[in-house]
Enzyme design. Structure first.
Site, mmCIF file in Angstrom:
data_model
loop_
_atom_site.group_PDB
_atom_site.id
_atom_site.type_symbol
_atom_site.label_atom_id
_atom_site.label_comp_id
_atom_site.label_asym_id
_atom_site.label_seq_id
_atom_site.Cartn_x
_atom_site.Cartn_y
_atom_site.Cartn_z
ATOM 1 N N LYS A 217 0.828 -1.113 0.148
ATOM 2 C CA LYS A 217 0.053 0.149 0.010
ATOM 3 C C LYS A 217 1.000 1.298 0.003
ATOM 4 C CE LYS A 217 -3.715 -2.185 2.498
ATOM 5 N NZ LYS A 217 -4.493 -2.808 3.662
ATOM 6 N N GLN B 206 -4.509 -1.349 9.861
ATOM 7 C CA GLN B 206 -4.274 -2.586 9.211
ATOM 8 C C GLN B 206 -5.021 -3.735 10.251
ATOM 9 O OE1 GLN B 206 -3.359 -3.249 6.013
ATOM 10 N NE2 GLN B 206 -3.875 -5.482 6.201
ATOM 11 N N ASP C 225 -10.959 3.416 4.457
ATOM 12 C CA ASP C 225 -11.326 1.897 4.448
ATOM 13 C C ASP C 225 -12.958 1.795 4.340
ATOM 14 O OD1 ASP C 225 -9.433 0.054 3.798
ATOM 15 O OD2 ASP C 225 -8.966 -0.298 5.839
#
Ligand code: NAP
Length: 276
Positions: free
Chosen positions: A48, A92, A115
């Site tokens: 990422k 994460q 997200d």
């Protein structure tokens, strides 16, 4: 059979994003929080950050030990929420077992929730409204289906998996496009009977070999979300690709299907949230 090529599609999306970013006088900044030493998470985070760098998006890594305490992680999130130079926050997952993801996700400011996992952004999706961001993996799957002009309206979509990050949001997105949606999970009885009815079959269980050719309808569209490590150490999905591909009209490969689309959507969310 059409191979739904997430790699090529994602590269197109990323190169368009790069052009948009080059025209911007100030750039977004993505903060990534990594707790513990899960090897898969370390690879995902590295990828990422690499993508962000290639696009000219600033990224910041907050790397924390496995035994991080609840109040410490809450403080990190609060600091990032308050930090005006940070425009997007990614926590994460998975977290170490002593930390419950919801306790922390729910503390991320919705306008920095890249997200789309906060209750606000998931609630907006549920309400068929635009939140600040939608979950990257389901969004990437929808984009891939759109790219290949796969019709959804009135068709039966079966989603195997009901997680908050893949199965549930994807089911809502498919419903929004007027598919008839069935969600299956580990307690579903007669899974094969249900998957065989699917015009669009999405496998997101994380169990290699789960979907065999006899479970798939002739001519179906199959999307394999899973990333499993096979016996030979190679990456594989939930679907028996070699045998299923002979029966279906379109299928995603693993790797090179949903995975690259997820990262592309993360980058797109980072840019879109910065601009809105
Ligand atoms: P998860 O939280 O473990 O959820 C798995 C879901 O599958 C659960 O709902 C579970 O049911 C269901 N399930 C498990 N075994 C099953 C079985 N035998 N039959 C039917 N359903 C079954 O996983 P996730 O985070 O959603 O991820 C799913 C997979 O996608 C994983 O392989 C993950 O690595 C991959 N993934 C890929 C990407 C990408 O970018 N390509 C992104 C995210 C995730 P219960 O709810 O009843 O337990």
């Amino acid at each position: 059979v059409i191979i739904l090529d997430g790699k090529t599609t994602s590269e197109k999306i990323l190169s368009d994003l790069k052009i948009r970013l080059e025209e911007m006088s100030s750039k977004p900044c993505l903060a990534v929080i990594l707790v513990g030493d899960n090897p898969a998470s370390q690879i995902y985070v590295r990828n990422k950050q690499k993508r962000a760098k290639e696009l000219g998006i600033e990224s910041r890594l907050i790397s924390c030990p496995q035994n991080l305490q609840k109040d410490e992680l809450l403080a990190i999130i609060q600091n990032l929420n308050a930090d005006k130079s940070v425009t997007a926050i990614l926590l994460q997952l998975p977290l170490p077992a002593h930390l419950d993801a919801f306790d922390f996700i729910s503390q991320i400011s919705p306008e920095k929730d890249v997200d789309g996992f906060t209750p606000y952004n998931l609630g907006m999706l549920m309400s068929a409204r635009n939140g600040f961001a939608n979950a990257c993996t389901p969004k990437g799957i929808m984009r891939l289906l759109e790219e290949y002009k796969i019709p959804l309206e009135g068709r039966h979509a079966v989603v195997v998996g009901r997680s908050n990050i893949v199965g549930k949001p994807l089911a809502l997105m498919l419903l929004e496009k007027n598919a008839t949606v069935t969600i299956a999970h580990s307690k579903t009885r007669n899974l094969a009977q249900i998957t065989k009815c699917a015009d669009i079959l999405i496998a997101a269980a994380g169990k290699s070999g789960l979907i065999t050719a006899d479970m798939v309808k002739e001519g179906a569209v199959v999307v394999d979300v899973a990333i499993n490590r096979g016996h030979d150490g190679k990456l594989c999905g939930d679907v028996d690709f070699e045998n299923v591909k002979n029966k279906v009209s379109a299928i995603t490969p693993v790797p090179g299907g949903v995975g690259p689309m997820t990262i592309a959507m993360l980058m797109e969310n980072t840019v879109d949230m910065f601009l809105c």
